[in-house]
Write an enzyme that holds these catalytic residues in place. Structure first.
Site, PDB file in Angstrom:
ATOM      1  N   GLU A  17     -69.158  10.647 -91.134  1.00 11.78           N
ATOM      2  CA  GLU A  17     -68.335  11.822 -91.451  1.00 11.78           C
ATOM      3  C   GLU A  17     -67.518  11.581 -92.716  1.00 11.78           C
ATOM      4  O   GLU A  17     -66.988  10.498 -92.919  1.00 11.78           O
ATOM      5  CB  GLU A  17     -67.388  12.098 -90.279  1.00 11.78           C
ATOM      6  CG  GLU A  17     -66.522  13.317 -90.498  1.00 11.78           C
ATOM      7  CD  GLU A  17     -65.877  13.791 -89.214  1.00 11.78           C
ATOM      8  OE1 GLU A  17     -66.609  14.180 -88.286  1.00 11.78           O
ATOM      9  OE2 GLU A  17     -64.643  13.734 -89.133  1.00 11.78           O
ATOM     10  N   THR A  48     -66.012  17.614 -93.087  1.00  8.97           N
ATOM     11  CA  THR A  48     -64.990  18.342 -92.326  1.00  8.97           C
ATOM     12  C   THR A  48     -64.461  19.545 -93.119  1.00  8.97           C
ATOM     13  O   THR A  48     -64.741  19.712 -94.311  1.00  8.97           O
ATOM     14  CB  THR A  48     -63.812  17.427 -91.921  1.00  8.97           C
ATOM     15  OG1 THR A  48     -63.128  17.039 -93.103  1.00  8.97           O
ATOM     16  CG2 THR A  48     -64.281  16.207 -91.161  1.00  8.97           C
ATOM     17  N   ARG A 107     -62.626  25.548 -83.480  1.00  9.89           N
ATOM     18  CA  ARG A 107     -61.466  26.425 -83.594  1.00  9.89           C
ATOM     19  C   ARG A 107     -60.509  25.892 -84.641  1.00  9.89           C
ATOM     20  O   ARG A 107     -59.989  26.626 -85.471  1.00  9.89           O
ATOM     21  CB  ARG A 107     -60.751  26.530 -82.237  1.00  9.89           C
ATOM     22  CG  ARG A 107     -59.583  27.503 -82.273  1.00  9.89           C
ATOM     23  CD  ARG A 107     -58.623  27.297 -81.121  1.00  9.89           C
ATOM     24  NE  ARG A 107     -57.916  26.025 -81.232  1.00  9.89           N
ATOM     25  CZ  ARG A 107     -57.023  25.594 -80.366  1.00  9.89           C
ATOM     26  NH1 ARG A 107     -56.739  26.314 -79.286  1.00  9.89           N
ATOM     27  NH2 ARG A 107     -56.413  24.432 -80.528  1.00  9.89           N
ATOM     28  N   GLY A 108     -60.230  24.573 -84.598  1.00  9.21           N
ATOM     29  CA  GLY A 108     -59.183  23.981 -85.447  1.00  9.21           C
ATOM     30  C   GLY A 108     -57.875  23.964 -84.668  1.00  9.21           C
ATOM     31  O   GLY A 108     -57.713  24.687 -83.679  1.00  9.21           O
ATOM     32  N   ASP A 109     -56.966  23.109 -85.099  1.00  2.00           N
ATOM     33  CA  ASP A 109     -55.636  23.059 -84.459  1.00  2.00           C
ATOM     34  C   ASP A 109     -54.826  24.261 -84.920  1.00  2.00           C
ATOM     35  O   ASP A 109     -54.843  24.606 -86.100  1.00  2.00           O
ATOM     36  CB  ASP A 109     -54.915  21.762 -84.839  1.00  2.00           C
ATOM     37  CG  ASP A 109     -55.557  20.560 -84.164  1.00  2.00           C
ATOM     38  OD1 ASP A 109     -56.071  20.712 -83.028  1.00  2.00           O
ATOM     39  OD2 ASP A 109     -55.558  19.473 -84.767  1.00  2.00           O
ATOM     40  N   LYS A 165     -68.863  27.460 -73.987  1.00  2.00           N
ATOM     41  CA  LYS A 165     -69.136  27.244 -75.417  1.00  2.00           C
ATOM     42  C   LYS A 165     -70.621  26.923 -75.621  1.00  2.00           C
ATOM     43  O   LYS A 165     -71.271  27.485 -76.496  1.00  2.00           O
ATOM     44  CB  LYS A 165     -68.225  26.094 -75.885  1.00  2.00           C
ATOM     45  CG  LYS A 165     -68.235  25.784 -77.323  1.00  2.00           C
ATOM     46  CD  LYS A 165     -66.910  25.181 -77.794  1.00  2.00           C
ATOM     47  CE  LYS A 165     -66.739  23.709 -77.594  1.00  2.00           C
ATOM     48  NZ  LYS A 165     -65.542  23.179 -78.300  1.00  2.00           N
ATOM     49  N   GLN A 176     -64.866  13.753 -79.476  1.00  2.00           N
ATOM     50  CA  GLN A 176     -63.678  13.180 -80.098  1.00  2.00           C
ATOM     51  C   GLN A 176     -63.809  11.656 -80.002  1.00  2.00           C
ATOM     52  O   GLN A 176     -64.527  11.143 -79.135  1.00  2.00           O
ATOM     53  CB  GLN A 176     -62.437  13.683 -79.316  1.00  2.00           C
ATOM     54  CG  GLN A 176     -61.107  13.249 -79.861  1.00  2.00           C
ATOM     55  CD  GLN A 176     -60.913  13.702 -81.307  1.00  2.00           C
ATOM     56  OE1 GLN A 176     -61.459  13.065 -82.210  1.00  2.00           O
ATOM     57  NE2 GLN A 176     -60.155  14.752 -81.524  1.00  2.00           N
TER      58      GLN A 176
HETATM   59  P1  FAD Z   1     -62.119  25.240 -78.570  1.00  2.00           P
HETATM   60  O1  FAD Z   1     -63.462  24.893 -78.082  1.00  2.00           O
HETATM   61  O2  FAD Z   1     -61.832  26.668 -78.873  1.00  2.00           O
HETATM   62  O3  FAD Z   1     -61.069  24.681 -77.499  1.00  2.00           O
HETATM   63  C1  FAD Z   1     -59.672  24.611 -77.783  1.00  2.00           C
HETATM   64  C2  FAD Z   1     -58.876  24.650 -76.480  1.00  2.00           C
HETATM   65  O4  FAD Z   1     -59.015  25.940 -75.860  1.00  2.00           O
HETATM   66  C3  FAD Z   1     -59.346  23.654 -75.421  1.00  2.00           C
HETATM   67  O5  FAD Z   1     -58.205  23.230 -74.700  1.00  2.00           O
HETATM   68  C4  FAD Z   1     -60.278  24.482 -74.518  1.00  2.00           C
HETATM   69  O6  FAD Z   1     -60.341  23.976 -73.191  1.00  2.00           O
HETATM   70  C5  FAD Z   1     -59.607  25.834 -74.566  1.00  2.00           C
HETATM   71  N1  FAD Z   1     -60.533  26.967 -74.452  1.00  2.00           N
HETATM   72  C6  FAD Z   1     -61.782  27.042 -74.957  1.00  2.00           C
HETATM   73  N2  FAD Z   1     -62.293  28.272 -74.697  1.00  2.00           N
HETATM   74  C7  FAD Z   1     -61.342  28.972 -74.044  1.00  2.00           C
HETATM   75  C8  FAD Z   1     -61.248  30.297 -73.524  1.00  2.00           C
HETATM   76  N3  FAD Z   1     -62.272  31.143 -73.633  1.00  2.00           N
HETATM   77  N4  FAD Z   1     -60.084  30.688 -72.927  1.00  2.00           N
HETATM   78  C9  FAD Z   1     -59.035  29.829 -72.819  1.00  2.00           C
HETATM   79  N5  FAD Z   1     -59.069  28.548 -73.279  1.00  2.00           N
HETATM   80  C10 FAD Z   1     -60.196  28.135 -73.885  1.00  2.00           C
HETATM   81  N6  FAD Z   1     -60.464  20.128 -87.060  1.00  2.00           N
HETATM   82  C11 FAD Z   1     -60.433  20.646 -88.314  1.00  2.00           C
HETATM   83  O7  FAD Z   1     -59.459  21.286 -88.693  1.00  2.00           O
HETATM   84  N7  FAD Z   1     -61.474  20.462 -89.191  1.00  2.00           N
HETATM   85  C12 FAD Z   1     -62.598  19.779 -88.834  1.00  2.00           C
HETATM   86  O8  FAD Z   1     -63.521  19.650 -89.633  1.00  2.00           O
HETATM   87  C13 FAD Z   1     -62.656  19.214 -87.515  1.00  2.00           C
HETATM   88  N8  FAD Z   1     -63.742  18.524 -87.103  1.00  2.00           N
HETATM   89  C14 FAD Z   1     -63.800  18.041 -85.810  1.00  2.00           C
HETATM   90  C15 FAD Z   1     -64.947  17.360 -85.384  1.00  2.00           C
HETATM   91  C16 FAD Z   1     -65.030  16.845 -84.085  1.00  2.00           C
HETATM   92  C17 FAD Z   1     -66.275  16.150 -83.648  1.00  2.00           C
HETATM   93  C18 FAD Z   1     -63.930  17.002 -83.195  1.00  2.00           C
HETATM   94  C19 FAD Z   1     -63.988  16.434 -81.798  1.00  2.00           C
HETATM   95  C20 FAD Z   1     -62.786  17.680 -83.608  1.00  2.00           C
HETATM   96  C21 FAD Z   1     -62.706  18.214 -84.899  1.00  2.00           C
HETATM   97  N9  FAD Z   1     -61.585  18.909 -85.353  1.00  2.00           N
HETATM   98  C22 FAD Z   1     -61.544  19.431 -86.624  1.00  2.00           C
HETATM   99  C23 FAD Z   1     -60.421  19.108 -84.456  1.00  2.00           C
HETATM  100  C24 FAD Z   1     -60.520  20.423 -83.645  1.00  2.00           C
HETATM  101  O9  FAD Z   1     -60.512  21.515 -84.529  1.00  2.00           O
HETATM  102  C25 FAD Z   1     -59.319  20.473 -82.687  1.00  2.00           C
HETATM  103  O10 FAD Z   1     -59.459  19.522 -81.690  1.00  2.00           O
HETATM  104  C26 FAD Z   1     -58.984  21.844 -82.105  1.00  2.00           C
HETATM  105  O11 FAD Z   1     -57.711  21.770 -81.470  1.00  2.00           O
HETATM  106  C27 FAD Z   1     -59.972  22.358 -81.063  1.00  2.00           C
HETATM  107  O12 FAD Z   1     -61.131  22.784 -81.615  1.00  2.00           O
HETATM  108  P2  FAD Z   1     -62.378  23.173 -80.657  1.00  2.00           P
HETATM  109  O13 FAD Z   1     -63.424  23.687 -81.537  1.00  2.00           O
HETATM  110  O14 FAD Z   1     -62.694  22.091 -79.727  1.00  2.00           O
HETATM  111  O15 FAD Z   1     -61.709  24.419 -79.857  1.00  2.00           O
END
Ligand code: FAD
Length: 295
Positions: A17, A48, A107-109, A165, A176
């Site tokens: 990465e 990223t 989604r992103g933080d 998802k 992660q």
């Molecule tokens: P989601 O899948 O949307 O989940 C986020 C939270 O919401 C979880 O707690 C989940 O349980 C909950 N949730 C999901 N769906 C629902 C629903 N329908 N209703 C209610 N709750 C729900 N960040 C960046 O900014 N840029 C990057 O390039 C990046 N790359 C990453 C690569 C990897 C491999 C990993 C593991 C993380 C990366 N991240 C990155 C961090 C990531 O964006 C954060 O961890 C973020 O907080 C969650 O993203 P997600 O896509 O997992 O979100």
């Protein structure tokens, strides 16, 4: 080349990465680091995408340069928390036109003070996956969390949302970072039990300096096993010893995962070619090169 097709030909895969330019690294420096990493012949490299910061502009550019100039299949990350629905469409078109076939949909933080959720943006990665699916023939990956996502009330709930998802059209998952392989194996067992059957890449971040600890904690909250904590305690103030200990720990972790039949190893190389090189040297003969080349 699509990651799912790479997996058809070769499993397990090893991927790296990189992150786009930031205040400390220019685009030229990022590309130079990527070129040095490419020498290790990873099966693919991911780029990223900043959730809210200024790094997003270069993700597509770097991902396409990896393919066009370095010959490495690439995957571009895309986050939706601060990217509105119209922008998502525009970026997907840009990717398609640049020949990028793989997207990690995230989604992103949620940035502090941001209006979330908002009708202009997708609230979860699952919605982003549905949209990307409709925009082109992409191979789509998503993130998963062996220790649970920090916002989730518990792992069970997190896995239920993960299932949603995956059902939206996700082809593979990348975890992660984690430091305890038993925890990963238990997690994988639970995913399979819930009918989540897509390939899962294990995310490994070599812990090569004590200063990384704070970042790992804020990014993931990953638990450090006693053995690794002892290493940090002993070598934290000796940079070369800490580097060597971190590489050896990561190599052992990877060898154990390979022995368990993992689909792929994704290394959080953090734009550090020296880490990629030392790790691959430690894995010589254990991991096989891309396309039958020599390592
Ligand atoms: P989601 O899948 O949307 O989940 C986020 C939270 O919401 C979880 O707690 C989940 O349980 C909950 N949730 C999901 N769906 C629902 C629903 N329908 N209703 C209610 N709750 C729900 N960040 C960046 O900014 N840029 C990057 O390039 C990046 N790359 C990453 C690569 C990897 C491999 C990993 C593991 C993380 C990366 N991240 C990155 C961090 C990531 O964006 C954060 O961890 C973020 O907080 C969650 O993203 P997600 O896509 O997992 O979100």
């Amino acid at each position: 080349m699509k990651i799912k097709d790479i997996l058809e030909k070769k499993r397990p895969t090893v991927s790296f990465e990189i992150f786009p330019p930031n205040a400390r690294m220019s685009l030229g420096q990022v590309m130079a680091a990527a070129a040095r990493m490419a020498v290790q012949e990873p099966d693919f490299m991911s780029v990223t995408y900043g959730a809210a910061g200024g790094t997003k502009a270069n993700t597509v550019k770097i991902a396409s340069a990896l393919q066009d100039y370095l010959g490495i299949p690439s995957i571009a990350h895309l986050t939706c928390v601060a990217t509105d629905k119209e922008q998502v469409k525009a970026i997907a078109v840009e990717m398609r036109e640049a020949g990028i076939e793989n997207v990690l949909a995230l989604r992103g933080d949620v940035p502090a003070g941001m209006d979330y959720p908002s009708p202009e943006r997708y609230a979860h990665a699952s919605e982003l996956i549905t949209e990307i699916r409709s925009l082109g023939d992409f191979c789509i990956g998503a993130a998963c969390y062996p220790e649970g996502h920090p916002e989730s009330p518990d792992l069970e709930t997190d896995i239920c949302y993960l299932k949603e998802k995956v059902d939206c059209g996700c082809d593979f998952l990348t975890t992660q970072m984690f430091y305890d392989n038993d925890l990963f194996r238990e997690y994988l067992y639970r995913l399979r039990g819930k009918g989540i059957n897509v390939p899962v890449f294990a995310g490994i971040m070599p812990l090569t300096s004590a200063s990384q600890l704070k970042r790992i904690d804020s990014l993931s909250g990953a638990r450090l096993p006693e053995r690794l904590s002892r290493m940090v305690g002993r070598f934290a103030d000796q940079p070369e010893a800490m580097m060597q200990a971190g590489i050896v720990y990561a190599a052992e972790q990877i060898i154990d995962l390979l022995a368990s039949g993992v689909d792929g190893i994704h290394v959080y190389t953090m734009n550090r070619p020296e880490v990629a090189a030392r790790l691959m040297e430690s894995l010589k003969g254990v991991v096989t090169p891309r396309d039958g080349g020599k390592r």
